[in-house]
Each structure stands twice: as C-alpha cells, then as structure tokens.
Enzyme design. Structure first.
Site, PDB file in Angstrom:
ATOM      1  N   ASP A  67       0.816  -1.218   0.000  1.00 50.24           N
ATOM      2  CA  ASP A  67       0.000   0.000   0.000  1.00 50.24           C
ATOM      3  C   ASP A  67       0.848   1.266   0.000  1.00 50.24           C
ATOM      4  O   ASP A  67       2.069   1.213   0.169  1.00 50.24           O
ATOM      5  CB  ASP A  67      -0.969  -0.004   1.198  1.00 50.24           C
ATOM      6  CG  ASP A  67      -0.295  -0.469   2.493  1.00 50.24           C
ATOM      7  OD1 ASP A  67       0.942  -0.412   2.580  1.00 50.24           O
ATOM      8  OD2 ASP A  67      -1.020  -0.874   3.416  1.00 50.24           O
ATOM      9  N   ASN A 136      -7.419  -3.121  14.548  1.00 53.18           N
ATOM     10  CA  ASN A 136      -8.819  -3.299  14.137  1.00 53.18           C
ATOM     11  C   ASN A 136      -8.989  -4.482  13.178  1.00 53.18           C
ATOM     12  O   ASN A 136     -10.058  -4.670  12.608  1.00 53.18           O
ATOM     13  CB  ASN A 136      -9.361  -2.008  13.495  1.00 53.18           C
ATOM     14  CG  ASN A 136      -8.649  -1.638  12.188  1.00 53.18           C
ATOM     15  OD1 ASN A 136      -7.760  -2.361  11.731  1.00 53.18           O
ATOM     16  ND2 ASN A 136      -9.027  -0.539  11.588  1.00 53.18           N
ATOM     17  N   HIS A 138      -7.313  -4.991  10.340  1.00 50.40           N
ATOM     18  CA  HIS A 138      -7.062  -4.744   8.910  1.00 50.40           C
ATOM     19  C   HIS A 138      -5.792  -5.455   8.446  1.00 50.40           C
ATOM     20  O   HIS A 138      -4.891  -5.732   9.241  1.00 50.40           O
ATOM     21  CB  HIS A 138      -7.044  -3.246   8.575  1.00 50.40           C
ATOM     22  CG  HIS A 138      -5.836  -2.481   9.016  1.00 50.40           C
ATOM     23  ND1 HIS A 138      -5.835  -1.115   9.168  1.00 50.40           N
ATOM     24  CD2 HIS A 138      -4.578  -2.869   9.346  1.00 50.40           C
ATOM     25  CE1 HIS A 138      -4.648  -0.709   9.551  1.00 50.40           C
ATOM     26  NE2 HIS A 138      -3.855  -1.748   9.666  1.00 50.40           N
ATOM     27  N   GLU A 143      -9.545  -1.926   5.526  1.00 49.73           N
ATOM     28  CA  GLU A 143     -10.152  -1.648   6.823  1.00 49.73           C
ATOM     29  C   GLU A 143     -11.387  -2.525   7.037  1.00 49.73           C
ATOM     30  O   GLU A 143     -11.895  -3.113   6.082  1.00 49.73           O
ATOM     31  CB  GLU A 143     -10.548  -0.162   6.885  1.00 49.73           C
ATOM     32  CG  GLU A 143      -9.379   0.808   6.701  1.00 49.73           C
ATOM     33  CD  GLU A 143      -8.503   0.965   7.938  1.00 49.73           C
ATOM     34  OE1 GLU A 143      -8.392   0.008   8.738  1.00 49.73           O
ATOM     35  OE2 GLU A 143      -7.916   2.043   8.109  1.00 49.73           O
TER      36      GLU A 143
END
Ligand code: PGA
Length: 259
Positions: A67, A136, A138, A143
């Site tokens: 990314d 979280n 991800h 996400e």
C-alpha cells in the site's frame, strides 16, 4: 493456518526472517510482497544482517508493497516508498527496477490500480506476501468492512488507523485520509502468507482472526481460508488465543506437515 508463538518481538523477527530467507534460497527470483509499519522492521533488519554477513542475495527478487498513502510523493519522509528505501531497499542488493510500491501521486488512480494488479500477474504472481495486522483487524489498508474479494483500489482510512499512524507524522502534518492498497482478494492469491504481530495491542485482532468467524469486519480473518498461511506472533499478541500452537517451524514440521 500455521500459528507459531515466540517469546518476544526479537524472536518473531528472527523466525520470520528465516522463513523469508529459506524461500529466497529455494527461488532466487522470488516475487516477494512487502509490508510497512513497525512490526516488520525487525524482520527487515535481520534480512539486512543476513545480506551483509551471509551473502543473502536479493538481486533477482521482484517486490510489491501492499500500500501507499494517496497524495504523498515517493520522496516524502512518511511515504511508504521512502520507508522501504530507509528500512530495506537501500541496504540490500535489490534492483530498484524490480521494486514496486503503489504510486500515491497517480493522476488516474483507477488506471494505476489496474496496472499494479497487472504487474503482479506479469511477474508470475506473489510467491510470499508479508503482512502486519491492524489493531482493528485490517490487513494492508483493507479496513473493517472491506470486501473479502477486493482488488487493488483506493480506501478511506478509519479514524483509528489514522490515529495509530499519527505517531509517524509531525504535529503539524495531517495523516492522509486515503491510501492505495492491494485488495483482500489480491493478497489471498499469494502462494504463501507470512503475518507477523507483536504486543498486547494486537491480541484482540489476532484472536478474532485466528479463532473467530470469517468476516469482512475483521479482514485478517480471511487468512483462515488460505492454504499456506504462517502467523508468527509473540506471546503478548497470542494472549487471547485458546488453542494449542507450535513454537517454531521445526516443531510444526514434526507435529503437522513438512513445510
Ligand atoms: P504496525 O502496523 O506494524 O505498525 O503495528 C500494522 C498494520 O497496521 O498493518
């Protein structure tokens, strides 16, 4: 998935680096997927050490990063291209022409994402993808709520991810709101996955990903569906797990299968 639990961060870094080096020895022209973030730093440090002292050869490798932030130039100190140069590329004999990081400045983002996918395919597909995990759940910047079949695309970062990454940015700099990221589907096509996680802050995400239901709300849980996924995590990150897991690849070989 094969879960390896080590005592601490240094131990996971060494174990993960041993797996990557093993794959590089087996296939010198490995197509290696790379991740940014704090967690892989120890792994990269160990690979650099192996390059310097053991001659680990990167010259035929092709790499693809997961990314990049939208709006940051490659030279920006917080760009992931810059991160990779600082923490790996500039210290080993990788051919810069064979390193790929999504371009956060691409004018036609959709076109660029398609091109990135095509480059991965043209290279023969990812042999081994290194992954971190967000608190979280991800993976890359996929996400919670990301489609489990998603491809490389632009994603809006959640507030918690932007907060977690704010530590890398100066007080007056804003964490970008968008990122380009390989999709969950892109990641799942890698022949092998190596996920590293450290610290109690990851314990909940690890427990949900390894022993919870597969759900887009915990994108890393899809790793349960991968035929060759290795999770190398420390005791603190493993604190929420209930099952029995191996403590090294050697032990896993004895108890489960030949790697
Ligand atoms: P970290 O990030 O390694 O800095 O904890 C991991 C991630 O958010 O994927």
């Amino acid at each position: 998935m094969l879960v390896i639990i080590k005592d601490d961060y240094q131990a996971i870094s060494l174990e993960a680096a041993r797996l990557v080096a093993n794959r590089m020895h087996k296939k010198p022209n490995l197509v290696l997927g790379l991740a940014t973030g704090s967690t892989p730093l120890g792994l990269y440090g160990e690979l650099i050490r192996m390059h310097r002292s053991e001659g680990l050869d990167f010259s035929k490798l092709t790499t693809f990063n997961l990314d990049e932030y939208v709006g940051l130039r490659p030279e920006h100190p917080q760009s992931y291209r810059h991160f990779m140069r600082q923490n790996l590329f500039d210290h080993v004999n990788l051919d810069p022409r064979f390193t790929h990081v999504p371009d956060g400045m691409a004018t036609d983002i959709e076109d660029h994402c398609l091109w990135y996918e095509q480059r991965i395919l043209a290279a023969g597909g990812l042999d081994l993808q290194i992954l971190g995990i967000g608190a979280n759940g991800h993976i890359a910047f996929n996400e919670p709520g990301s489609s489990l079949g998603s491809r490389t695309r632009v994603k809006t970062l959640t507030g918690t991810t932007r907060e977690a990454n704010a530590r890398f940015f100066g007080a007056d700099e804003d964490v970008p709101r968008y990122a380009l990221t390989m999709g969950v589907g892109t990641i799942m096509e890698a022949r092998e996955l190596l996920l590293v996680a450290s610290g109690e802050g990851k314990a909940h995400a690890i427990a949900a990903s390894v022993e919870g239901p597969i759900t887009a709300m915990v994108p890393a849980s899809i790793v349960q569906m991968h035929a060759r996924a290795f999770l190398v995590i420390d005791r603190a990150a493993a604190a929420g797990l209930k099952g029995a897991y191996a403590s090294s690849f050697e032990e896993a070989v004895i108890t489960r299968r030949k790697l």
